[in-house]
Enzyme design. Sequence first.
Site, short mmCIF file in Angstrom:
data_model
loop_
_atom_site.label_atom_id
_atom_site.label_comp_id
_atom_site.label_asym_id
_atom_site.label_seq_id
_atom_site.Cartn_x
_atom_site.Cartn_y
_atom_site.Cartn_z
CE1 TYR A 110 -4.24 1.44 0.10
CE2 TYR A 110 -3.36 2.85 1.82
CZ TYR A 110 -4.35 2.55 0.91
OH TYR A 110 -5.45 3.36 0.79
CG ASN A 147 -15.94 1.91 3.85
OD1 ASN A 147 -15.12 1.88 2.93
ND2 ASN A 147 -16.01 0.96 4.77
CB SER A 202 -18.11 -2.39 -2.32
OG SER A 202 -18.45 -1.10 -2.78
CB VAL A 221 -17.25 2.44 -0.95
CG1 VAL A 221 -17.39 3.74 -1.74
CG2 VAL A 221 -16.08 2.56 0.00
NE ARG A 250 -23.16 -11.30 -6.03
CZ ARG A 250 -22.23 -10.70 -5.30
NH1 ARG A 250 -22.14 -10.94 -4.00
NH2 ARG A 250 -21.39 -9.85 -5.86
N GLY A 290 -9.56 -1.33 -7.79
CA GLY A 290 -9.38 -2.21 -8.94
C GLY A 290 -9.47 -3.66 -8.53
CG MET A 291 -12.35 -4.69 -5.58
SD MET A 291 -13.87 -5.06 -4.66
CE MET A 291 -15.12 -4.55 -5.83
CG PHE A 312 -11.44 10.28 -4.19
CD1 PHE A 312 -11.14 11.62 -4.00
CD2 PHE A 312 -11.85 9.53 -3.10
CE1 PHE A 312 -11.26 12.21 -2.75
CE2 PHE A 312 -11.98 10.10 -1.84
CZ PHE A 312 -11.69 11.45 -1.67
CD1 TRP A 313 -6.14 6.31 -1.16
CD2 TRP A 313 -4.20 7.25 -1.71
NE1 TRP A 313 -5.18 5.77 -0.35
CE2 TRP A 313 -3.98 6.32 -0.66
CE3 TRP A 313 -3.11 7.97 -2.22
CZ2 TRP A 313 -2.72 6.10 -0.12
CZ3 TRP A 313 -1.85 7.74 -1.69
CH2 TRP A 313 -1.66 6.81 -0.66
#
Length: 367
Positions: A65, A150, A177, A179, A201, A274-275, A297-298
């Site tokens: 990270y 979140n 998610s 978020v 799913r 970016g899962m 965005f971070w």
Amino acid sequence: MAFGATRIARQMLGRAIAYSEYGNPKQVLRCIQYPVQHCSPEELTVRFLASPINPSDINQIEGVYPSRPSMTTDLTPNTPSAVAGNEGVVEVIDVGSSLRDRWEPGQWAVMSTTNLGTWRTHLTTKPENLIRVDQYAFHNVQEAASLTVNPCTAFMLLHSAVKLQPGDWFMQTGANSVVGMNILQLARHFGYNSINIIRARPDAESLKERLRQLGATYVITDEELMQRSEMKKLVPKWTENNPPKLGIDCVSGRTATEMSKYLANSATISTYGGMSRQPLGIPVSLLIFKDLRFHGFWLTKWKDEQPSKFRDLVIQMQEYYRRDVLHSPDVDLVDVDANAEPADFLKPFTDSIGAHGKKVMLFHYDN
């Protein structure tokens, strides 16, 4: 004598989950014990009530990270180490003499900065590292513990790149998610419409209904998104030819690329994850003929650059909880005995890492 000072006078031992090298969390994490310091006149001593386990916490331990805490000998004199975790809610137990006109034992607070290390029982720190919150604004302790990541990320994703108006549309990947579910609740409050994408799913229909209850206008699976001939009919029909001005993405890869094709001219894709671990591939035609814009965005970077605005945002999110705009999505509470032996203190953390669902560690004290 302050309540906290009475406790600390008995030489309490705090416990923390720490690491001295990067790697697999189940292999590098350990429990350390340390004397809980009596605070100086300009400090507060707090005890943690609850601390979430977030994906970024795991990435920090793995060493992948971008933001990582410094390893110091503050708690481990022989080997530099860092305490894991970045988010949590604390209770003040001791107040330095110069702060007693502003703080008192029993007040709650959350973290204003990253890398403080929140997977622990006790911390003595400067008040500027904390944001005081009202415990009565929240439905439960896990909402307060999860306040600073979140919900704040969700608000900024809705507002930092595009100025949406009531009635406008946006699309998002990873809608289920944490978020994503915060985004839906906020969008309902602001009057925004949404097309939401989830992974296909077996329980997709029940999940779609759950997201609609949170505020989603439409929900589709990634497989349905790929049915281009059908989607070309449905999106204009749903939006009444007012295509989405904003795409919010935490998946990347093919799903994000396909979503981008249904956005308005000059729309923005705001990416926060970016899962899929796949690159974001955008056809040149979308850049030239639709003039799509891309925005990353971070939250960590933004709050480091805008600490005052971050504090204001945290309090704004608190008030959304108070007014029932926001409710915490389902999380699993994991009990942690704050007085346990080191191995028993460590086990709930290592058992929770990699387990399904969001985990919030709930600390229990003798008094």
